[in-house]
Design an enzyme around this catalytic site. Structure first.
Site, PDB file in Angstrom:
ATOM      1  N   ILE A  11       1.127  -1.153   0.011  1.00  0.00           N
ATOM      2  CA  ILE A  11      -0.163  -0.166  -0.182  1.00  0.00           C
ATOM      3  C   ILE A  11       0.483   1.664  -0.222  1.00  0.00           C
ATOM      4  O   ILE A  11       0.128   1.568  -0.565  1.00  0.00           O
ATOM      5  CB  ILE A  11      -1.504   0.430   1.424  1.00  0.00           C
ATOM      6  CG1 ILE A  11      -2.040   1.062   1.159  1.00  0.00           C
ATOM      7  CG2 ILE A  11      -0.467   0.206   2.417  1.00  0.00           C
ATOM      8  CD1 ILE A  11      -2.976   0.464  -0.759  1.00  0.00           C
ATOM      9  N   SER A  33      11.471   0.439   7.383  1.00  0.00           N
ATOM     10  CA  SER A  33      11.256  -0.352   6.661  1.00  0.00           C
ATOM     11  C   SER A  33      12.477  -1.524   6.857  1.00  0.00           C
ATOM     12  O   SER A  33      13.528  -1.283   6.131  1.00  0.00           O
ATOM     13  CB  SER A  33      10.376  -0.074   4.867  1.00  0.00           C
ATOM     14  OG  SER A  33       9.571  -1.633   5.122  1.00  0.00           O
ATOM     15  N   ARG A  34      11.958  -2.640   6.851  1.00  0.00           N
ATOM     16  CA  ARG A  34      13.057  -3.635   7.298  1.00  0.00           C
ATOM     17  C   ARG A  34      14.167  -3.898   5.519  1.00  0.00           C
ATOM     18  O   ARG A  34      15.164  -3.986   5.989  1.00  0.00           O
ATOM     19  CB  ARG A  34      13.098  -4.500   7.948  1.00  0.00           C
ATOM     20  CG  ARG A  34      11.894  -4.629   9.659  1.00  0.00           C
ATOM     21  CD  ARG A  34      11.337  -5.120   9.652  1.00  0.00           C
ATOM     22  NE  ARG A  34      10.645  -5.814   9.161  1.00  0.00           N
ATOM     23  CZ  ARG A  34       9.867  -7.111   9.037  1.00  0.00           C
ATOM     24  NH1 ARG A  34       9.656  -7.635  10.190  1.00  0.00           N
ATOM     25  NH2 ARG A  34       8.843  -7.807   8.630  1.00  0.00           N
ATOM     26  N   LYS A  87      -5.348   1.832   8.090  1.00  0.00           N
ATOM     27  CA  LYS A  87      -6.966   1.316   7.879  1.00  0.00           C
ATOM     28  C   LYS A  87      -6.043  -0.314   8.683  1.00  0.00           C
ATOM     29  O   LYS A  87      -5.124  -0.956   8.087  1.00  0.00           O
ATOM     30  CB  LYS A  87      -7.826   1.090   7.232  1.00  0.00           C
ATOM     31  CG  LYS A  87      -8.269   0.879   6.389  1.00  0.00           C
ATOM     32  CD  LYS A  87      -7.343  -0.094   5.695  1.00  0.00           C
ATOM     33  CE  LYS A  87      -8.747  -1.518   6.031  1.00  0.00           C
ATOM     34  NZ  LYS A  87      -7.990  -2.732   4.477  1.00  0.00           N
ATOM     35  N   ASP A 165     -10.590  -7.792   6.926  1.00  0.00           N
ATOM     36  CA  ASP A 165      -9.590  -6.614   5.773  1.00  0.00           C
ATOM     37  C   ASP A 165     -10.335  -5.967   5.182  1.00  0.00           C
ATOM     38  O   ASP A 165     -10.048  -4.749   5.550  1.00  0.00           O
ATOM     39  CB  ASP A 165      -7.692  -6.782   5.965  1.00  0.00           C
ATOM     40  CG  ASP A 165      -7.544  -6.053   4.898  1.00  0.00           C
ATOM     41  OD1 ASP A 165      -6.556  -5.813   6.391  1.00  0.00           O
ATOM     42  OD2 ASP A 165      -7.189  -5.628   4.563  1.00  0.00           O
TER      43      ASP A 165
HETATM   44  P1  NAP Z   1       2.751  -5.732   3.232  1.00  0.00           P
HETATM   45  O1  NAP Z   1       2.858  -5.096   1.799  1.00  0.00           O
HETATM   46  O2  NAP Z   1       2.346  -6.823   3.466  1.00  0.00           O
HETATM   47  O3  NAP Z   1       3.353  -4.861   4.580  1.00  0.00           O
HETATM   48  C1  NAP Z   1       3.838  -3.825   4.480  1.00  0.00           C
HETATM   49  C2  NAP Z   1       5.045  -2.935   4.848  1.00  0.00           C
HETATM   50  O4  NAP Z   1       5.247  -3.185   6.305  1.00  0.00           O
HETATM   51  C3  NAP Z   1       5.806  -4.564   4.294  1.00  0.00           C
HETATM   52  O5  NAP Z   1       6.653  -4.575   2.991  1.00  0.00           O
HETATM   53  C4  NAP Z   1       7.350  -4.607   5.487  1.00  0.00           C
HETATM   54  O6  NAP Z   1       8.267  -4.001   5.331  1.00  0.00           O
HETATM   55  C5  NAP Z   1       6.711  -4.729   6.789  1.00  0.00           C
HETATM   56  N1  NAP Z   1       6.131  -5.105   7.726  1.00  0.00           N
HETATM   57  C6  NAP Z   1       5.114  -6.769   7.683  1.00  0.00           C
HETATM   58  N2  NAP Z   1       5.252  -7.082   9.250  1.00  0.00           N
HETATM   59  C7  NAP Z   1       6.204  -6.590   9.460  1.00  0.00           C
HETATM   60  C8  NAP Z   1       6.560  -6.300  10.682  1.00  0.00           C
HETATM   61  N3  NAP Z   1       5.968  -7.889  11.584  1.00  0.00           N
HETATM   62  N4  NAP Z   1       6.900  -5.581  11.676  1.00  0.00           N
HETATM   63  C9  NAP Z   1       7.753  -4.696  10.881  1.00  0.00           C
HETATM   64  N5  NAP Z   1       7.862  -4.199   9.762  1.00  0.00           N
HETATM   65  C10 NAP Z   1       6.044  -5.368   8.758  1.00  0.00           C
HETATM   66  O7  NAP Z   1       1.245  -5.492   3.530  1.00  0.00           O
HETATM   67  P2  NAP Z   1       0.445  -3.887   2.625  1.00  0.00           P
HETATM   68  O8  NAP Z   1      -0.910  -4.352   1.719  1.00  0.00           O
HETATM   69  O9  NAP Z   1       1.304  -3.237   2.404  1.00  0.00           O
HETATM   70  O10 NAP Z   1      -1.129  -3.060   4.125  1.00  0.00           O
HETATM   71  C11 NAP Z   1      -0.312  -2.006   4.787  1.00  0.00           C
HETATM   72  C12 NAP Z   1      -2.059  -1.847   5.649  1.00  0.00           C
HETATM   73  O11 NAP Z   1      -2.692  -1.136   4.847  1.00  0.00           O
HETATM   74  C13 NAP Z   1      -2.691  -3.278   6.356  1.00  0.00           C
HETATM   75  O12 NAP Z   1      -3.498  -2.448   7.352  1.00  0.00           O
HETATM   76  C14 NAP Z   1      -4.168  -2.927   5.357  1.00  0.00           C
HETATM   77  O13 NAP Z   1      -4.793  -3.267   5.364  1.00  0.00           O
HETATM   78  C15 NAP Z   1      -3.580  -1.335   4.853  1.00  0.00           C
HETATM   79  N6  NAP Z   1      -4.248  -1.499   3.404  1.00  0.00           N
HETATM   80  C16 NAP Z   1      -3.854  -2.191   2.195  1.00  0.00           C
HETATM   81  C17 NAP Z   1      -4.114  -2.734   0.773  1.00  0.00           C
HETATM   82  C18 NAP Z   1      -4.302  -3.356  -0.168  1.00  0.00           C
HETATM   83  O14 NAP Z   1      -4.656  -2.958  -1.166  1.00  0.00           O
HETATM   84  N7  NAP Z   1      -2.534  -4.236  -0.313  1.00  0.00           N
HETATM   85  C19 NAP Z   1      -5.265  -1.062   0.714  1.00  0.00           C
HETATM   86  C20 NAP Z   1      -5.723  -0.919   1.599  1.00  0.00           C
HETATM   87  C21 NAP Z   1      -4.731  -0.785   2.928  1.00  0.00           C
HETATM   88  P3  NAP Z   1       9.553  -4.441   5.728  1.00  0.00           P
HETATM   89  O15 NAP Z   1       9.846  -6.141   5.391  1.00  0.00           O
HETATM   90  O16 NAP Z   1      10.516  -3.807   4.551  1.00  0.00           O
HETATM   91  O17 NAP Z   1      10.234  -4.260   7.070  1.00  0.00           O
END
Ligand code: NAP
Length: 302
Positions: A11, A33-34, A87, A165
């Site tokens: 996101i 970010s890690r 969110k 979610d």
């Molecule tokens: P994601 O790509 O899986 O996670 C975002 C980043 O967070 C990862 O790339 C990782 O970066 C870091 N991360 C993950 N687990 C972690 C941990 N345990 N500790 C520290 N850093 C961690 O997820 P996303 O889809 O972007 O979603 C993130 C948020 O945005 C959620 O709450 C989701 O509901 C919301 N969202 C998502 C979407 C969608 O379409 N995917 C749409 C709207 C809102 P590093 O590995 O570089 O640390």
């Protein structure tokens, strides 16, 4: 305003980076970010280091999944920074209440964002229903988890919320546009036998509101809701709230898209020194996890 983005994943890359870049009000000055980075932006792997070395960055936008988010938010608030939460704003309602109290004490702004509330048709739907009594409302939120969350195992872990979610996006719209609050009466969630969170849910609320969430929808993706009021007004929201039809007529829409509107709102909140934390959608998700029957279904593999 200078902002740091934390959690450079799907996101952050899809929405936050382009929305900040397109805004006259914001500069992306650092990432934390890690492993993720953004070209041309100073990157950190530790939040405390970023906070210590960038005293001029006064806003931090947290795009991590909900479970790890609390500790990052708490660190930012302790360091006197304003905070934007993706969110759902946390893993539990209580932890977001704790952040609210911390932010108030520290005199910083906390914004629990709901991007779907900023979808272009939501304001028109709300206006059409103001002062009315809802007779029936139905939500269909049906999408393909493999397309929108590819390989993201956190969605299946405790606190990941599964189909809730995306479902919380529908609930964020519902709680914004309904003229009076409703609460869950009964429901059923389906949980894959090798996972911790639901893949589908059928929900029934007071006030004639029902919802159907499915995370295995192939083909056309459905993010729709239909509401009728006792005076005959019929409102349809389609395309995740980006299209609003009232009594058969398409309505004029808000100008900004969802994420540009969130950053414009955050800029406004910071200028005014106001927080915006509405946990109504989270309360419904907690209720769903508390009250619904649980049916075990086929294992889910990516
Ligand atoms: P994601 O790509 O899986 O996670 C975002 C980043 O967070 C990862 O790339 C990782 O970066 C870091 N991360 C993950 N687990 C972690 C941990 N345990 N500790 C520290 N850093 C961690 O997820 P996303 O889809 O972007 O979603 C993130 C948020 O945005 C959620 O709450 C989701 O509901 C919301 N969202 C998502 C979407 C969608 O379409 N995917 C749409 C709207 C809102 P590093 O590995 O570089 O640390």
């Amino acid at each position: 305003m200078k902002v740091a983005l934390v959690g450079i994943g799907k996101i952050a890359v899809d929405q936050h980076v382009p929305s900040i870049a397109a805004s006259d009000e914001w500069d992306l000055d650092a990432t934390v970010s890690r492993s993720g980075t953004v070209d041309g932006v100073t990157s950190y792997t530790e939040i405390d280091t970023m906070l210590a070395e960038n005293l001029d960055i006064n806003v931090v936008s947290l795009c991590l999944p909900p479970v790890p988010r609390f500790d990052y938010a708490a660190a930012c608030i302790r360091a006197g920074r304003h905070v934007m939460l993706e969110k759902p704003p946390g893993a539990t309602v209580a932890e977001v209440h704790a952040l609210q109290a911390m932010a108030e004490e520290a005199g910083v702004v906390l914004f629990a964002t709901w991007h779907s509330r900023m979808a272009k048709g939501v304001a028109a739907a709300k206006a059409a229903l103001t002062g009315k009594t809802i007779e029936t409302a139905h939500i269909d939120w049906k999408e393909d988890v493999r397309k929108w969350h590819p390989g993201q195992d956190w969605v299946w872990e405790p606190g990941g919320m599964g189909v809730l979610d995306p479902g919380i996006n529908a609930l964020s719209i519902l709680t914004e546009i309904l003229p009076a609050p409703v609460h869950l009466r009964r429901g059923i969630v389906q949980v894959p036998r090798n996972r911790q969170t639901p893949v589908a849910a059928e929900l029934s609320f007071t006030g004639g509101v029902t919802a159907s969430f499915d995370w295995l929808k192939q083909g056309e993706q459905l993010w729709e809701m239909t509401l009728t009021a006792t005076d005959g007004t019929a409102v349809q929201l389609k395309e995740g709230g980006n299209r609003c039809i009232v009594d058969g007529a398409d309505q004029s829409l808000a100008e900004l898209g969802e994420y540009p509107a969130l950053y414009a709102r955050m800029a406004d909140l910071v200028r005014k020194g106001q927080s915006d934390v509405d946990l109504a959608p989270m309360v419904h998700v907690s209720d769903i996890m508390t009250l619904c029957e649980r049916e075990t279904v086929d294992a889910f593999e990516w």
